[in-house]
Motif scaffolding. Sequence first.
Motif, short mmCIF file in Angstrom:
data_model
loop_
_atom_site.label_atom_id
_atom_site.label_comp_id
_atom_site.label_asym_id
_atom_site.label_seq_id
_atom_site.Cartn_x
_atom_site.Cartn_y
_atom_site.Cartn_z
N TYR A 23 -12.27 30.09 -43.72
CA TYR A 23 -11.63 31.35 -43.98
C TYR A 23 -11.00 31.43 -45.29
N GLY A 24 -10.52 32.56 -45.76
CA GLY A 24 -9.64 32.82 -46.90
C GLY A 24 -8.41 31.87 -46.85
N ASP A 25 -7.74 31.86 -45.67
CA ASP A 25 -6.51 31.19 -45.56
C ASP A 25 -6.68 29.90 -45.22
N GLN A 26 -7.84 29.22 -45.50
CA GLN A 26 -8.27 27.91 -45.47
C GLN A 26 -8.11 27.46 -43.93
N SER A 27 -8.18 28.17 -42.98
CA SER A 27 -8.33 27.90 -41.87
C SER A 27 -9.93 28.10 -41.49
N SER A 28 -10.42 27.13 -40.46
CA SER A 28 -11.78 26.92 -40.17
C SER A 28 -12.00 26.98 -38.68
N ARG A 29 -13.24 27.09 -38.47
CA ARG A 29 -13.83 27.42 -37.04
C ARG A 29 -15.18 26.89 -36.89
N LEU A 30 -15.43 26.05 -35.79
CA LEU A 30 -16.85 25.51 -35.53
C LEU A 30 -17.57 26.71 -34.95
N ALA A 31 -18.88 26.56 -35.35
CA ALA A 31 -19.50 27.85 -34.81
C ALA A 31 -21.11 27.41 -34.62
N THR A 32 -21.66 28.15 -33.76
CA THR A 32 -23.18 27.84 -33.55
C THR A 32 -24.01 29.04 -34.07
N LEU A 33 -25.38 29.10 -33.99
CA LEU A 33 -25.81 30.16 -34.62
C LEU A 33 -25.80 31.20 -33.57
N SER A 34 -25.50 30.73 -32.14
CA SER A 34 -25.21 32.00 -31.15
C SER A 34 -24.02 32.50 -30.96
N SER A 35 -23.04 32.38 -32.04
CA SER A 35 -21.86 32.45 -31.94
C SER A 35 -21.78 34.05 -32.25
N PRO A 36 -20.70 34.88 -32.05
CA PRO A 36 -20.66 36.24 -32.44
C PRO A 36 -20.79 36.30 -33.89
N SER A 37 -21.46 37.25 -34.45
CA SER A 37 -21.72 37.57 -35.75
C SER A 37 -20.28 37.78 -36.54
N GLU A 38 -19.43 38.26 -35.85
CA GLU A 38 -17.89 38.63 -36.43
C GLU A 38 -17.46 37.45 -37.25
N TYR A 39 -17.70 36.13 -36.25
CA TYR A 39 -17.21 35.07 -37.01
C TYR A 39 -17.82 34.48 -38.30
N PHE A 40 -19.22 34.78 -38.46
CA PHE A 40 -19.69 34.63 -39.87
C PHE A 40 -19.55 35.66 -40.87
N ASN A 41 -19.37 36.87 -40.23
CA ASN A 41 -19.03 38.03 -41.31
C ASN A 41 -17.68 38.13 -42.03
N ASP A 42 -16.69 37.31 -41.23
CA ASP A 42 -15.51 37.18 -41.63
C ASP A 42 -15.20 36.05 -42.63
N SER A 43 -16.03 35.16 -42.76
CA SER A 43 -16.03 33.82 -43.56
C SER A 43 -16.96 34.07 -44.77
N ASP A 44 -16.34 33.66 -45.77
CA ASP A 44 -17.11 33.33 -47.08
C ASP A 44 -17.56 32.35 -47.41
N LYS A 45 -17.43 31.14 -46.42
CA LYS A 45 -17.78 29.74 -46.65
C LYS A 45 -18.21 29.04 -45.65
N TRP A 46 -19.56 28.78 -45.65
CA TRP A 46 -20.14 28.19 -44.40
C TRP A 46 -20.42 26.75 -44.76
N VAL A 47 -20.11 25.84 -43.87
CA VAL A 47 -20.49 24.24 -44.17
C VAL A 47 -21.53 24.05 -42.97
N VAL A 48 -22.94 24.05 -43.36
CA VAL A 48 -23.90 23.65 -42.37
C VAL A 48 -24.13 22.34 -42.21
N MET A 49 -23.91 21.70 -41.14
CA MET A 49 -23.96 20.21 -40.95
C MET A 49 -25.27 19.76 -40.05
N TYR A 50 -26.24 19.16 -40.60
CA TYR A 50 -27.35 18.91 -40.22
C TYR A 50 -27.64 17.61 -39.30
N ASN A 51 -28.15 17.37 -38.24
CA ASN A 51 -28.43 15.93 -37.30
C ASN A 51 -29.35 15.18 -38.30
#
Length: 130
Positions: A72-100
Amino acid sequence: MNAKPNSIRNKLLVGIFLLTTLFVFFLWLSSLHEVIEEGEAFGFTIGASKEEVISHLIDTSEKSIKTINLVYGDQSSRLATLSSPSEYFNDSDKWVVMYNSAYFFDNVTLEFCEDNLCKLFRKRQFFEMP
Protein backbone atom coordinates in the motif's frame (compact mmCIF):
# COMPACT_ATOMS: atom_id res chain seq x y z
CA MET A 1 57.64 -40.31 -9.86
CA ASN A 2 55.74 -38.66 -7.07
CA ALA A 3 54.01 -35.34 -7.61
CA LYS A 4 55.36 -32.49 -5.62
CA PRO A 5 53.07 -31.15 -2.84
CA ASN A 6 53.12 -27.68 -4.43
CA SER A 7 51.95 -29.15 -7.74
CA ILE A 8 49.00 -30.91 -6.10
CA ARG A 9 48.07 -27.80 -4.13
CA ASN A 10 48.23 -25.65 -7.27
CA LYS A 11 45.99 -28.09 -9.18
CA LEU A 12 43.53 -28.09 -6.28
CA LEU A 13 43.44 -24.28 -6.19
CA VAL A 14 42.91 -24.11 -9.97
CA GLY A 15 40.10 -26.68 -9.68
CA ILE A 16 38.39 -24.75 -6.89
CA PHE A 17 38.74 -21.52 -8.87
CA LEU A 18 37.22 -23.12 -12.00
CA LEU A 19 34.29 -24.65 -10.07
CA THR A 20 33.58 -21.35 -8.34
CA THR A 21 33.74 -19.49 -11.65
CA LEU A 22 31.36 -21.99 -13.29
CA PHE A 23 28.92 -21.74 -10.39
CA VAL A 24 28.88 -17.92 -10.53
CA PHE A 25 28.40 -18.10 -14.30
CA PHE A 26 25.45 -20.49 -13.80
CA LEU A 27 23.84 -18.10 -11.28
CA TRP A 28 24.28 -15.20 -13.68
CA LEU A 29 22.84 -17.13 -16.64
CA SER A 30 19.86 -18.47 -14.71
CA SER A 31 18.71 -15.16 -13.21
CA LEU A 32 16.25 -12.71 -14.75
CA HIS A 33 15.82 -9.05 -13.86
CA GLU A 34 13.61 -7.24 -16.34
CA VAL A 35 11.62 -4.00 -16.14
CA ILE A 36 8.77 -3.57 -18.64
CA GLU A 37 7.02 -0.21 -19.06
CA GLU A 38 5.33 -0.65 -22.42
CA GLY A 39 3.88 -3.46 -24.47
CA GLU A 40 3.28 -6.94 -23.16
CA ALA A 41 5.39 -9.38 -21.15
CA PHE A 42 4.85 -12.54 -19.10
CA GLY A 43 1.19 -12.55 -20.11
CA PHE A 44 0.54 -9.06 -18.74
CA THR A 45 -0.26 -6.02 -20.88
CA ILE A 46 0.76 -2.52 -19.84
CA GLY A 47 -2.41 -0.43 -19.55
CA ALA A 48 -4.61 -3.32 -18.38
CA SER A 49 -7.01 -2.62 -15.53
CA LYS A 50 -6.71 -4.30 -12.14
CA GLU A 51 -9.74 -6.45 -12.96
CA GLU A 52 -8.12 -7.65 -16.20
CA VAL A 53 -4.89 -8.48 -14.36
CA ILE A 54 -6.78 -10.44 -11.67
CA SER A 55 -8.68 -12.28 -14.39
CA HIS A 56 -5.39 -13.14 -16.11
CA LEU A 57 -3.88 -14.37 -12.83
CA ILE A 58 -6.90 -16.60 -12.22
CA ASP A 59 -6.80 -17.98 -15.78
CA THR A 60 -3.04 -18.62 -15.74
CA SER A 61 -2.51 -22.33 -15.40
CA GLU A 62 1.14 -22.61 -16.51
CA LYS A 63 2.46 -21.54 -13.10
CA SER A 64 0.90 -21.86 -9.71
CA ILE A 65 0.87 -18.76 -7.57
CA LYS A 66 2.37 -19.20 -4.14
CA THR A 67 1.18 -15.90 -2.69
CA ILE A 68 0.49 -12.29 -3.58
CA ASN A 69 1.89 -9.49 -1.46
CA LEU A 70 -0.13 -6.28 -1.77
CA VAL A 71 1.89 -3.15 -0.95
CA TYR A 72 0.00 0.00 0.00
CA GLY A 73 0.96 3.67 -0.31
CA ASP A 74 2.10 3.89 3.31
CA GLN A 75 4.52 0.97 2.65
CA SER A 76 2.40 -1.46 4.66
CA SER A 77 1.63 -4.77 3.02
CA ARG A 78 -0.81 -7.66 3.17
CA LEU A 79 -0.56 -11.21 1.94
CA ALA A 80 -3.48 -12.12 -0.28
CA THR A 81 -4.75 -14.91 -2.47
CA LEU A 82 -6.83 -14.67 -5.60
CA SER A 83 -9.87 -15.53 -3.50
CA SER A 84 -9.26 -12.53 -1.18
CA PRO A 85 -11.82 -9.73 -1.24
CA SER A 86 -11.37 -7.41 -4.21
CA GLU A 87 -11.05 -4.27 -2.03
CA TYR A 88 -7.66 -5.56 -0.86
CA PHE A 89 -6.49 -5.53 -4.47
CA ASN A 90 -8.26 -2.29 -5.42
CA ASP A 91 -6.68 -0.36 -2.53
CA SER A 92 -3.13 -1.42 -3.45
CA ASP A 93 -1.08 -0.03 -6.33
CA LYS A 94 1.77 -2.56 -6.11
CA TRP A 95 1.34 -6.32 -6.23
CA VAL A 96 4.19 -8.78 -5.81
CA VAL A 97 3.10 -12.11 -7.29
CA MET A 98 5.28 -14.95 -6.03
CA TYR A 99 5.19 -18.19 -7.99
CA ASN A 100 5.86 -21.73 -6.78
CA SER A 101 9.13 -22.95 -8.20
CA ALA A 102 11.19 -25.98 -7.30
CA TYR A 103 14.54 -24.30 -7.92
CA PHE A 104 14.15 -20.53 -8.17
CA PHE A 105 12.81 -17.56 -6.28
CA ASP A 106 10.38 -16.37 -8.93
CA ASN A 107 8.18 -13.27 -8.77
CA VAL A 108 6.64 -10.49 -10.81
CA THR A 109 6.00 -7.06 -9.30
CA LEU A 110 3.04 -5.27 -10.87
CA GLU A 111 2.74 -1.49 -10.39
CA PHE A 112 -0.46 0.37 -11.14
CA CYS A 113 -0.88 4.05 -12.01
CA GLU A 114 -4.47 5.29 -11.74
CA ASP A 115 -5.77 1.69 -11.59
CA ASN A 116 -4.00 0.61 -14.80
CA LEU A 117 -0.87 -1.49 -15.05
CA CYS A 118 2.02 0.87 -15.81
CA LYS A 119 5.13 -1.11 -14.90
CA LEU A 120 6.17 -4.67 -14.18
CA PHE A 121 9.40 -6.06 -12.85
CA ARG A 122 10.30 -9.73 -13.29
CA LYS A 123 12.84 -11.25 -10.92
CA ARG A 124 13.98 -14.86 -10.96
CA GLN A 125 17.09 -16.13 -9.29
CA PHE A 126 18.47 -19.32 -7.85
CA PHE A 127 19.30 -17.83 -4.43
CA GLU A 128 17.45 -15.09 -2.62
CA MET A 129 19.85 -12.20 -2.36
CA PRO A 130 19.36 -8.71 -0.93
